[in-house]
Design a protein around this motif. Structure first.
Motif, PDB file in Angstrom:
ATOM      1  N   PHE A  98       0.839  -1.196   0.000  1.00 43.49           N
ATOM      2  CA  PHE A  98       0.000   0.000   0.000  1.00 43.49           C
ATOM      3  C   PHE A  98       0.881   1.256   0.000  1.00 43.49           C
ATOM      4  CE2 PHE A  98      -3.368  -2.860   1.427  1.00 43.49           C
ATOM      5  CZ  PHE A  98      -4.487  -2.319   0.820  1.00 43.49           C
ATOM      6  N   GLY A  99       0.497   2.229  -0.838  1.00 43.52           N
ATOM      7  CA  GLY A  99       1.324   3.421  -0.995  1.00 43.52           C
ATOM      8  C   GLY A  99       1.304   4.336   0.209  1.00 43.52           C
ATOM      9  N   GLN A 100       0.113   4.659   0.731  1.00 44.75           N
ATOM     10  CA  GLN A 100      -0.026   5.523   1.893  1.00 44.75           C
ATOM     11  C   GLN A 100      -0.838   4.807   2.963  1.00 44.75           C
ATOM     12  OE1 GLN A 100      -1.740   9.218   0.232  1.00 44.75           O
ATOM     13  NE2 GLN A 100       0.139  10.241   0.877  1.00 44.75           N
ATOM     14  N   ILE A 101      -0.300   4.828   4.174  1.00 47.08           N
ATOM     15  CA  ILE A 101      -0.964   4.174   5.308  1.00 47.08           C
ATOM     16  C   ILE A 101      -1.120   5.212   6.406  1.00 47.08           C
ATOM     17  CG2 ILE A 101      -0.868   2.272   6.969  1.00 47.08           C
ATOM     18  CD1 ILE A 101       1.265   1.010   5.018  1.00 47.08           C
ATOM     19  N   PHE A 102      -2.362   5.467   6.803  1.00 48.74           N
ATOM     20  CA  PHE A 102      -2.636   6.465   7.841  1.00 48.74           C
ATOM     21  C   PHE A 102      -3.083   5.762   9.128  1.00 48.74           C
ATOM     22  CE2 PHE A 102      -3.178   8.691   3.848  1.00 48.74           C
ATOM     23  CZ  PHE A 102      -2.548   9.912   4.082  1.00 48.74           C
ATOM     24  N   ALA A 103      -2.543   6.209  10.243  1.00 52.97           N
ATOM     25  CA  ALA A 103      -2.873   5.639  11.544  1.00 52.97           C
ATOM     26  C   ALA A 103      -3.907   6.515  12.240  1.00 52.97           C
ATOM     27  CB  ALA A 103      -1.622   5.527  12.407  1.00 52.97           C
ATOM     28  N   VAL A 104      -4.977   5.887  12.744  1.00 56.95           N
ATOM     29  CA  VAL A 104      -6.048   6.611  13.433  1.00 56.95           C
ATOM     30  C   VAL A 104      -6.263   5.977  14.803  1.00 56.95           C
ATOM     31  CG1 VAL A 104      -8.454   7.355  13.366  1.00 56.95           C
ATOM     32  CG2 VAL A 104      -7.163   7.112  11.224  1.00 56.95           C
ATOM     33  N   ASP A 105      -6.058   6.743  15.850  1.00 52.59           N
ATOM     34  CA  ASP A 105      -6.295   6.248  17.201  1.00 52.59           C
ATOM     35  C   ASP A 105      -6.363   7.449  18.137  1.00 52.59           C
ATOM     36  OD1 ASP A 105      -5.725   3.187  18.594  1.00 52.59           O
ATOM     37  OD2 ASP A 105      -5.800   4.925  19.926  1.00 52.59           O
ATOM     38  N   ARG A 106      -7.154   7.306  19.202  1.00 53.88           N
ATOM     39  CA  ARG A 106      -7.274   8.387  20.172  1.00 53.88           C
ATOM     40  C   ARG A 106      -6.068   8.456  21.115  1.00 53.88           C
ATOM     41  NH1 ARG A 106     -13.256   7.475  22.598  1.00 53.88           N
ATOM     42  NH2 ARG A 106     -12.426   5.356  22.713  1.00 53.88           N
ATOM     43  N   VAL A 107      -5.283   7.386  21.151  1.00 60.14           N
ATOM     44  CA  VAL A 107      -4.114   7.326  22.033  1.00 60.14           C
ATOM     45  C   VAL A 107      -2.866   7.654  21.213  1.00 60.14           C
ATOM     46  CG1 VAL A 107      -2.767   5.886  23.605  1.00 60.14           C
ATOM     47  CG2 VAL A 107      -5.259   5.588  23.451  1.00 60.14           C
ATOM     48  N   GLN A 108      -2.223   8.766  21.532  1.00 62.10           N
ATOM     49  CA  GLN A 108      -1.108   9.234  20.717  1.00 62.10           C
ATOM     50  C   GLN A 108       0.054   8.259  20.696  1.00 62.10           C
ATOM     51  OE1 GLN A 108      -1.133  11.910  18.681  1.00 62.10           O
ATOM     52  NE2 GLN A 108       0.840  11.150  17.949  1.00 62.10           N
ATOM     53  N   SER A 109       0.311   7.565  21.804  1.00 65.06           N
ATOM     54  CA  SER A 109       1.437   6.636  21.834  1.00 65.06           C
ATOM     55  C   SER A 109       1.236   5.493  20.833  1.00 65.06           C
ATOM     56  CB  SER A 109       1.626   6.071  23.243  1.00 65.06           C
ATOM     57  OG  SER A 109       0.484   5.354  23.672  1.00 65.06           O
ATOM     58  N   ARG A 110      -0.016   5.115  20.589  1.00 66.98           N
ATOM     59  CA  ARG A 110      -0.288   4.071  19.608  1.00 66.98           C
ATOM     60  C   ARG A 110      -0.065   4.584  18.192  1.00 66.98           C
ATOM     61  NH1 ARG A 110      -5.601   0.628  21.559  1.00 66.98           N
ATOM     62  NH2 ARG A 110      -4.707  -0.147  23.524  1.00 66.98           N
ATOM     63  N   VAL A 111      -0.459   5.818  17.943  1.00 67.27           N
ATOM     64  CA  VAL A 111      -0.185   6.427  16.641  1.00 67.27           C
ATOM     65  C   VAL A 111       1.323   6.507  16.429  1.00 67.27           C
ATOM     66  CG1 VAL A 111      -0.412   8.514  15.245  1.00 67.27           C
ATOM     67  CG2 VAL A 111      -2.344   7.728  16.626  1.00 67.27           C
ATOM     68  N   ASP A 112       2.054   6.898  17.458  1.00 69.04           N
ATOM     69  CA  ASP A 112       3.512   6.986  17.361  1.00 69.04           C
ATOM     70  C   ASP A 112       4.126   5.621  17.020  1.00 69.04           C
ATOM     71  OD1 ASP A 112       3.289   9.658  18.029  1.00 69.04           O
ATOM     72  OD2 ASP A 112       3.794   9.357  20.142  1.00 69.04           O
ATOM     73  N   ALA A 113       3.589   4.565  17.637  1.00 65.56           N
ATOM     74  CA  ALA A 113       4.082   3.220  17.340  1.00 65.56           C
ATOM     75  C   ALA A 113       3.802   2.848  15.891  1.00 65.56           C
ATOM     76  CB  ALA A 113       3.445   2.205  18.283  1.00 65.56           C
ATOM     77  N   ALA A 114       2.629   3.230  15.386  1.00 67.66           N
ATOM     78  CA  ALA A 114       2.286   2.947  13.992  1.00 67.66           C
ATOM     79  C   ALA A 114       3.203   3.701  13.029  1.00 67.66           C
ATOM     80  CB  ALA A 114       0.824   3.308  13.729  1.00 67.66           C
ATOM     81  N   VAL A 115       3.540   4.928  13.396  1.00 68.41           N
ATOM     82  CA  VAL A 115       4.444   5.731  12.565  1.00 68.41           C
ATOM     83  C   VAL A 115       5.802   5.038  12.448  1.00 68.41           C
ATOM     84  CG1 VAL A 115       5.726   7.908  12.457  1.00 68.41           C
ATOM     85  CG2 VAL A 115       3.268   7.923  12.965  1.00 68.41           C
ATOM     86  N   LYS A 116       6.268   4.439  13.531  1.00 70.48           N
ATOM     87  CA  LYS A 116       7.552   3.722  13.499  1.00 70.48           C
ATOM     88  C   LYS A 116       7.508   2.526  12.551  1.00 70.48           C
ATOM     89  CE  LYS A 116       8.967   5.013  18.189  1.00 70.48           C
ATOM     90  NZ  LYS A 116       9.272   4.535  19.571  1.00 70.48           N
ATOM     91  N   LEU A 117       6.306   2.028  12.279  1.00 67.36           N
ATOM     92  CA  LEU A 117       6.156   0.894  11.364  1.00 67.36           C
ATOM     93  C   LEU A 117       5.887   1.336   9.932  1.00 67.36           C
ATOM     94  CD1 LEU A 117       3.993  -1.478  13.597  1.00 67.36           C
ATOM     95  CD2 LEU A 117       6.407  -1.748  13.008  1.00 67.36           C
ATOM     96  N   GLY A 118       5.890   2.662   9.697  1.00 67.84           N
ATOM     97  CA  GLY A 118       5.737   3.158   8.333  1.00 67.84           C
ATOM     98  C   GLY A 118       4.447   3.883   8.040  1.00 67.84           C
ATOM     99  N   ALA A 119       3.588   4.077   9.050  1.00 65.37           N
ATOM    100  CA  ALA A 119       2.330   4.788   8.827  1.00 65.37           C
ATOM    101  C   ALA A 119       2.529   6.293   8.945  1.00 65.37           C
ATOM    102  CB  ALA A 119       1.278   4.330   9.829  1.00 65.37           C
TER     103      ALA A 119
END
Length: 279
Positions: free
Chosen positions: A205-226
């Motif tokens: 997938f070209g673009q992957i966006f992370a959606v969550d109310r908990v910022q630390s989870r979004v941060d973890a997703a960003v580390k995986l390429g989101a």
């Protein structure tokens, strides 16, 4: 009576840790596994929080575990001492569904950690030992370079996240859009959501966006390429090609439909233990 330590369900909002009967004397097709690592699934919280009824008091919890084969019954190909991971449900390996890549719908499937009020079902893996019916179809040998902790991910967490992403990509195949030009939003970035992010990336997938109310989870997703921002303006505002819903809440599914474009795909693997219906 031989005993072991286990986490058991007592009633809504109450579990306990103590001694229970240890499984022994495996029957034909069964194995006894010494649990080396286990996990807590979000769906385990449904009976705990009272949103799902019918679980019998005294049931050993959990359906995510990996360990070492301790004993086997007759006709089992696995041998004591082998390192294994378990699927979250049993699979006979012989019925129509098992032989057509749908082992999760096995005719005789049972969910680990679910014994109903009539006493039907099997105990779970949040214990020192667990009895595994249909051992050859339910357990998978672990390669030497895969840890027990990693093995826990295979039977439910990673498998669910991967299926969610793969399902979306398969349903978009007729669009004629190559994966690198597809955008996907992952709603819910807990363990399964993070595995969905990793899977979406692996699938191209070209673009992957992370959606969550908990910022630390979004941060973890960003580390995986989101991407942790920019979703609103992506694709000129027409919406996501795909949305992966891994929460199991009405609000999350409703948000997913709001985010997806016309003709897009919502791939939902969240366990919806509510009576609010369909958005």
């Amino acid at each position: 009576m031989n005993t072991m330590k286990a986490v058991v369900f007592d009633e809504a909002y109450k579990v306990s840790y103590g001694d229970v009967e240890r499984p022994s004397n495996p029957q034909p097709g069964e194995a006894i596994v010494r649990v080396m690592a286990c996990g807590l699934c979000g769906s385990d919280l449904h009976p705990y929080r009272g949103s799902e009824a019918g679980l019998r008091t005294g049931t050993v919890c959990g359906h995510e575990f990996a360990g070492i084969v301790e004993e086997v019954g007759s006709s089992v190909m696995l041998t004591p001492g082998e390192r294994v991971a378990a699927s979250f449900t049993t699979a006979c390996g012989r019925c129509w569904f098992c032989t057509h890549a749908l082992s999760s719908r096995c005719d005789s499937a049972q969910l680990f950690g679910w014994v109903d009020e009539a006493g039907q079902g099997i105990h779970g893996g949040q214990a020192q030992f667990v009895r595994v019916p249909h051992a050859d179809g339910t357990l998978m040998r672990l390669p030497d370079d895969v840890t027990f902790e990693e093995g826990v991910l295979l039977g439910d967490i990673m498998a669910t996240g991967y299926f969610c992403a793969k399902n979306a990509l398969s349903l978009l195949a007729d669009s004629g859009i190559s994966p690198e030009h597809l955008s996907v939003a992952v709603v819910g970035c807990g363990p399964v959501g993070l595995c969905a992010v990793a899977s979406a990336r692996a699938l191209g997938f070209g673009q992957i966006f992370a959606v969550d109310r908990v910022q630390s989870r979004v941060d973890a997703a960003v580390k995986l390429g989101a991407l942790g921002h920019g979703l609103e303006s992506a694709n000129d505002g027409r919406g996501m090609d795909a949305v992966l819903e891994v929460v199991g809440a009405y609000e999350a599914l409703k948000l997913s439909f709001a985010l997806v474009r016309a003709g897009g795909v919502v791939s939902s693997v969240g366990v919806h233990a509510h009576d609010k219906g369909f958005p």
